[in-house]
Design a protein around this motif. Structure first.
Motif, PDB file in Angstrom:
ATOM      1  N   ALA A 198       0.867  -1.178   0.000  1.00  0.00           N
ATOM      2  CA  ALA A 198       0.000   0.000   0.000  1.00  0.00           C
ATOM      3  C   ALA A 198       0.901   1.225   0.000  1.00  0.00           C
ATOM      4  N   ASP A 199       0.806   2.016  -1.052  1.00  0.00           N
ATOM      5  CA  ASP A 199       1.601   3.235  -1.197  1.00  0.00           C
ATOM      6  C   ASP A 199       0.736   4.425  -0.805  1.00  0.00           C
ATOM      7  N   CYS A 200       1.043   4.970   0.358  1.00  0.00           N
ATOM      8  CA  CYS A 200       0.226   6.065   0.877  1.00  0.00           C
ATOM      9  C   CYS A 200       0.937   7.406   0.741  1.00  0.00           C
ATOM     10  N   THR A 201       1.757   7.544  -0.291  1.00  0.00           N
ATOM     11  CA  THR A 201       2.412   8.813  -0.563  1.00  0.00           C
ATOM     12  C   THR A 201       1.368   9.870  -0.878  1.00  0.00           C
ATOM     13  N   PRO A 202       1.339  10.969  -0.157  1.00  0.00           N
ATOM     14  CA  PRO A 202       0.351  12.018  -0.439  1.00  0.00           C
ATOM     15  C   PRO A 202       0.531  12.587  -1.838  1.00  0.00           C
ATOM     16  N   PRO A 203      -0.566  12.891  -2.548  1.00  0.00           N
ATOM     17  CA  PRO A 203      -0.450  13.494  -3.880  1.00  0.00           C
ATOM     18  C   PRO A 203       0.373  14.768  -3.847  1.00  0.00           C
ATOM     19  N   GLY A 204       1.295  14.907  -4.771  1.00  0.00           N
ATOM     20  CA  GLY A 204       2.118  16.104  -4.835  1.00  0.00           C
ATOM     21  C   GLY A 204       3.311  16.083  -3.899  1.00  0.00           C
TER      22      GLY A 204
END
Length: 125
Positions: A100-106
């Motif tokens: 699960a990649d929970c990198t915030p957009p931007g």
């Protein structure tokens, strides 16, 4: 508490099918991109398929037409992701990992990225 747990691996003959499951829990997980990766000994881990929080699906060329990814959202923090694998070949033998990649957009960086412990898929000829 973060949890990523895969299940459904096993042994199957070439041409057979398996369905992998991944139950994942983390804060706001429903917004995260999720994916299945696989790895064989001595090789780099490779992406098999991914599904975004909006349900956009992507497949690597080597599984297109054979594997189907899906995702169920129990709530904002807990999702179950599946990988239906059909027409398996010996080349599909690997340990399959859920991520699960929970990198915030931007965001300029990566993460958090959560990984499961992996489930073995063995395809015999």
């Amino acid at each position: 508490q973060v949890q990523v747990v895969e299940s459904g691996g096993g042994s199957v003959q070439a041409g057979g099918s398996l369905k992998l499951s991944c139950v994942a829990s983390a804060y706001m997980l429903s917004r995260c991109n999720m994916g299945w990766h696989r790895q064989t000994p001595g090789e780099e881990r490779e992406l098999v398929s991914s599904i975004s929080g909006d349900g956009i699906k992507k497949y690597s060329d080597f599984v297109k037409g054979r594997f189907t990814i899906s995702r169920e959202k129990a709530n904002r923090d807990t999702n179950t992701m599946y990988l239906q694998m059909t027409n398996l070949t010996t080349d599909d033998t690997a340990v399959y990992y859920c991520a699960a990649d929970c990198t915030p957009p931007g965001s300029p960086g990566l993460g958090p990225i959560y990984w499961g412990q992996g489930t073995q898929v063995t395809v015999s000829s």
